[in-house]
Motif scaffolding. Structure first.
Motif, PDB file in Angstrom:
ATOM      1  N   THR A 295      36.948  32.467  10.596  1.00 53.91           N
ATOM      2  CA  THR A 295      37.538  31.957  11.841  1.00 53.91           C
ATOM      3  C   THR A 295      36.547  32.054  12.992  1.00 53.91           C
ATOM      4  O   THR A 295      36.406  31.119  13.789  1.00 53.91           O
ATOM      5  N   LEU A 296      35.845  33.188  13.075  1.00 45.86           N
ATOM      6  CA  LEU A 296      34.843  33.354  14.135  1.00 45.86           C
ATOM      7  C   LEU A 296      33.724  32.320  14.001  1.00 45.86           C
ATOM      8  O   LEU A 296      33.242  31.784  15.006  1.00 45.86           O
ATOM      9  N   SER A 300      32.810  29.622  16.767  1.00 48.38           N
ATOM     10  CA  SER A 300      31.478  29.603  17.380  1.00 48.38           C
ATOM     11  C   SER A 300      30.812  28.246  17.214  1.00 48.38           C
ATOM     12  O   SER A 300      30.109  27.772  18.120  1.00 48.38           O
ATOM     13  N   LEU A 301      31.036  27.603  16.075  1.00 49.59           N
ATOM     14  CA  LEU A 301      30.459  26.271  15.873  1.00 49.59           C
ATOM     15  C   LEU A 301      31.127  25.257  16.805  1.00 49.59           C
ATOM     16  O   LEU A 301      30.442  24.407  17.402  1.00 49.59           O
ATOM     17  N   ILE A 305      29.285  22.979  19.679  1.00 51.03           N
ATOM     18  CA  ILE A 305      29.420  21.524  19.796  1.00 51.03           C
ATOM     19  C   ILE A 305      29.928  21.141  21.184  1.00 51.03           C
ATOM     20  O   ILE A 305      29.412  20.205  21.812  1.00 51.03           O
ATOM     21  N   ILE A 306      30.932  21.862  21.690  1.00 50.07           N
ATOM     22  CA  ILE A 306      31.483  21.559  23.016  1.00 50.07           C
ATOM     23  C   ILE A 306      30.419  21.762  24.097  1.00 50.07           C
ATOM     24  O   ILE A 306      30.259  20.931  25.009  1.00 50.07           O
ATOM     25  N   CYS A 307      29.661  22.871  23.995  1.00 44.10           N
ATOM     26  CA  CYS A 307      28.600  23.129  24.970  1.00 44.10           C
ATOM     27  C   CYS A 307      27.502  22.064  24.896  1.00 44.10           C
ATOM     28  O   CYS A 307      26.921  21.699  25.925  1.00 44.10           O
ATOM     29  N   SER A 308      27.220  21.570  23.695  1.00 43.11           N
ATOM     30  CA  SER A 308      26.246  20.486  23.555  1.00 43.11           C
ATOM     31  C   SER A 308      26.743  19.234  24.258  1.00 43.11           C
ATOM     32  O   SER A 308      25.994  18.558  24.959  1.00 43.11           O
ATOM     33  N   GLY A 320      24.973  29.146  19.145  1.00 39.10           N
ATOM     34  CA  GLY A 320      24.119  28.831  18.006  1.00 39.10           C
ATOM     35  C   GLY A 320      23.588  30.079  17.320  1.00 39.10           C
ATOM     36  O   GLY A 320      23.534  30.151  16.081  1.00 39.10           O
ATOM     37  N   VAL A 321      23.194  31.068  18.103  1.00 38.37           N
ATOM     38  CA  VAL A 321      22.749  32.343  17.523  1.00 38.37           C
ATOM     39  C   VAL A 321      23.899  33.014  16.777  1.00 38.37           C
ATOM     40  O   VAL A 321      23.723  33.543  15.672  1.00 38.37           O
TER      41      VAL A 321
END
Length: 367
Positions: A295-296, A300-301, A305-308, A320-321
């Motif tokens: 789930t984490l 995080s992915l 994607i949203i931040c990109s 990403g890290v």
């Protein structure tokens, strides 16, 4: 099990290369950054898939194929990218030979699709070797994984009743995807691949047996939900290809919705079924604790994607890290689960043996 260290090393180096490309060198190995895609798709995923397919061959000699692809790690690590790429081309050719033989023995659509996957991997590697550009091979690498994953889903569900028209529809969608690989990417290729990915994801969501497994309990639920989330990622990649071409991170979005979203969701969903066969173990690497890291990872992915999409580059880097570390934690947990189950089995076996001796002391060889 002997090839497991190569698989894991390919994964660690591939992830470290991804961190470097994000601008956060957690493991500062420059050659891993420049060869990130080759390490992840070839040295890690290619070795894992080659190992899976070679294990069903009657002659152990075919295990040379994953050994060759795994050995590509060393030249990539030392900066000899061309040598590593030649090893991956040889491994892709070997996997194609395996699938050629399996297709002749079992001439069914799913084996033909797996054959097409291995051939796509070879073509992608060849294009990179010929032109020196990683981008030249990435869509063919997507073909390698898409054909392989869909082929394996069809193989696992080949005896389930599915309408013949739906099978023909899937074949048409896969043919459309293949057309997208052949047509130049920045003319109509990306749109064709995007439409095909979207249609294939809808087909899998509706017709694949995962929707039944997702309604069950324990391991079956984990597999079913994992698969269906992966199909959503494939559909999202299709939408990116269709509507985000002008975005500054278009290429990154297109790659990572597929390779991190779709592909890793498929790996973890299939792990309880496939890993025992690949690594020669009796225990399945499933425990409810996997839900937490799974789930984490998905969260995080999605955050990445949203931040990109929003251009939040520092937050994108953080997410990403986190993606990379959570991949390693998930695989580490699977290994720990298998080890724990082996220990429990041995302990139970020892207890049962002691009970038997107490019931009948004459069975003790020391008596």
């Amino acid at each position: 099990m002997q090839l497991l260290p190569l698989v894991l090393l390919g994964l660690v180096l591939g992830i470290s290369g991804g961190w470097i490309r994000l601008g956060s060198p957690q493991i500062p190995i420059a050659s891993a950054g420049s060869n990130h895609g080759l390490l992840m798709v070839g040295s890690f995923l290619g070795t894992l898939i080659s190992l899976e397919r070679s294990m069903v061959m009657s002659r152990r000699l075919w295990l040379l194929v994953p050994l060759i692809t795994g050995a590509s790690i060393l030249p990539f690590l030392l900066g000899y990218s061309q040598a590593g790429l030649l090893l991956l081309m040889a491994g892709a050719f070997g996997l194609s030979a395996i699938m050629h033989m399996q297709t002749l023995k079992h001439p069914k659509f799913h084996t033909v699709l797996l054959y097409a996957g291995s051939a796509s991997w070879f073509v992608g590697n060849f294009l990179v070797w010929q032109g020196g550009l990683i981008a030249a091979g990435t869509t063919w690498w997507m073909g390698f994984l898409l054909y392989t994953i869909v082929g394996e889903r069809l193989e696992l569900s080949q005896f389930l009743p599915v309408p013949s028209w739906s099978k023909n529809a899937l074949k048409s969608f896969l043919a459309l995807f293949t057309l997208g690989l052949v047509v130049p990417f920045h003319s109509w290729g990306n749109e064709i691949i995007g439409i095909a990915s979207l249609l294939i994801s809808v087909w899998l969501l509706y017709f694949d047996m995962a929707k039944v497994a997702a309604k069950k309990h324990a391991q079956f639920r984990y597999i079913g939900i994992g698969l269906r989330v992966g199909y959503f990622w494939l559909g999202l990649q299709g939408l990116v290809l269709l509507g985000m071409e002008s975005h500054a991170l278009y290429y990154d979005l297109m790659l990572h919705t597929f390779f991190l979203g779709f592909t890793f969701s498929m790996i973890w969903a299939h792990a309880p079924i496939i890993f025992p066969t690949i690594f020669g173990i009796r225990e399945t690497p499933y425990h409810p604790v996997l839900w937490a890291t799974w789930t984490l990872y998905q969260a995080s992915l999605l955050g990445r994607i949203i931040c990109s999409l929003l251009g939040e580059y520092e937050l994108r880097k953080i997410f990403g890290v986190a993606n990379g570390y959570l991949i390693l934690v998930q695989f580490g947990l699977m290994a720990a689960i298998v080890f724990w189950k082996i220990q429990n089995r041995e302990a139970m076996g020892s207890q049962n043996h002691n009970k038997t001796l107490k019931a009948d002391p004459t069975l003790d060889p020391r008596a």
